[in-house]
Write an enzyme that holds these catalytic residues in place. Sequence first.
Site, PDB file in Angstrom:
ATOM      1  N   PRO A   2      42.152  46.555  32.295  1.00  0.00           N
ATOM      2  CG  PRO A   2      41.949  44.345  32.817  1.00  0.00           C
ATOM      3  CD  PRO A   2      42.355  45.638  33.395  1.00  0.00           C
ATOM      4  CD  GLU A   3      38.614  51.765  31.827  1.00  0.00           C
ATOM      5  OE1 GLU A   3      37.523  52.302  31.645  1.00  0.00           O
ATOM      6  OE2 GLU A   3      39.677  52.402  31.879  1.00  0.00           O
ATOM      7  CG  HIS A  89      54.781  38.920  35.921  1.00  0.00           C
ATOM      8  ND1 HIS A  89      54.936  39.082  37.278  1.00  0.00           N
ATOM      9  CD2 HIS A  89      55.741  39.678  35.352  1.00  0.00           C
ATOM     10  CE1 HIS A  89      55.933  39.907  37.508  1.00  0.00           C
ATOM     11  NE2 HIS A  89      56.436  40.280  36.364  1.00  0.00           N
ATOM     12  NE  ARG A 107      49.118  47.069  40.528  1.00  0.00           N
ATOM     13  CZ  ARG A 107      48.485  48.232  40.627  1.00  0.00           C
ATOM     14  NH1 ARG A 107      48.177  48.898  39.534  1.00  0.00           N
ATOM     15  NH2 ARG A 107      48.165  48.712  41.781  1.00  0.00           N
ATOM     16  NE  ARG A 151      25.001  56.621  44.352  1.00  0.00           N
ATOM     17  CZ  ARG A 151      25.529  55.464  43.936  1.00  0.00           C
ATOM     18  NH1 ARG A 151      24.798  54.592  43.279  1.00  0.00           N
ATOM     19  NH2 ARG A 151      26.783  55.193  44.177  1.00  0.00           N
TER      20      ARG A 151
END
Length: 271
Positions: A2-3, A89, A107, A151
């Site tokens: 899921p984004e 799950h 997971r 950066r």
Amino acid sequence: MPELPEVEVTRRSFAQRIAGARVTGVRLGKPLRWPIGCAPDALLGLVAGETTRRGKYLWLPLGPGGLLLHLGMSGSLAFAQDVAAPGPHDHFDLVTTRGTLRLTDPRRFGAVVWSPALDQAPAARLLANLGYEPFDARFTGAYLHARLRGRSVAIKQALLAGDIVVGAGNIYACEALLLAGIDPRTVAGKLSKPRCERLAASVRQVLNEALQAGGTTLRDFKDSHGVAGSFQLQAQVYGRAGEACRRCAATIKRIVQGQRSTYFCPRCQTR
DNA sequence: AAGTGGACCTGCTAGC
DNA sequence: TGCTAGCAGGTCCACT
């Protein structure tokens, strides 16, 4: 899984329905990323408010506090009147007067955490380093340019880090960079302002298109009604190593950055 | 401060 | 057919 688009699609699929529901039961399965942080019975009788989202986190107001939810890599939420017996799950059930909210997460990188408020620990700490929302008006090319200054990490990793802008995970970071024509290995601090403008717009566009498509279902993403997304059908580079770029026909490459796969078109994307 | 790598956990697939 | 290595949508934390 899921984004931002998947989390937002999930949120929209149950936020209205659960608002006003009263908790009548709680069932915990195997441990998730963090302990829930309260006695399950303490939730009984609490009334839910409307679920909001920050980055990839969901906030479900409950009585005096709320639950911060994260779907991790493989999590999904279902919300229905009639739920089957919990499977191996299914690690969290919130039974309410309007249905059961169930987190399924093979997971177990996901989390359900009680917090007295969004701006208090532990929620505040988890959200503390999140960058702007991609659809926030403050997320501009100028802002991106300023935050990337100095950066030295690759731009792909800077996007994934989430401290500048939230929501673009591995799929959408790759797709946004393709759309912006930027090589994912480009040193973040070296992007010109115009390219930052283009990248900010691309991040928004990709996330927006994914939202319209109901998210990406690679293997098992479904919203709380059980509806899959379809953005995977429009992906230009993600998961397409060895295939031809849809624009220029060059061969899509896969590299590894920060232990994650990156997919890009070596011709459409430049440094 | 910023960058890197390991950790968490399970399931699926490709390849031998 | 069966085993194994490698890979998967995230992100926190310890260490340099």
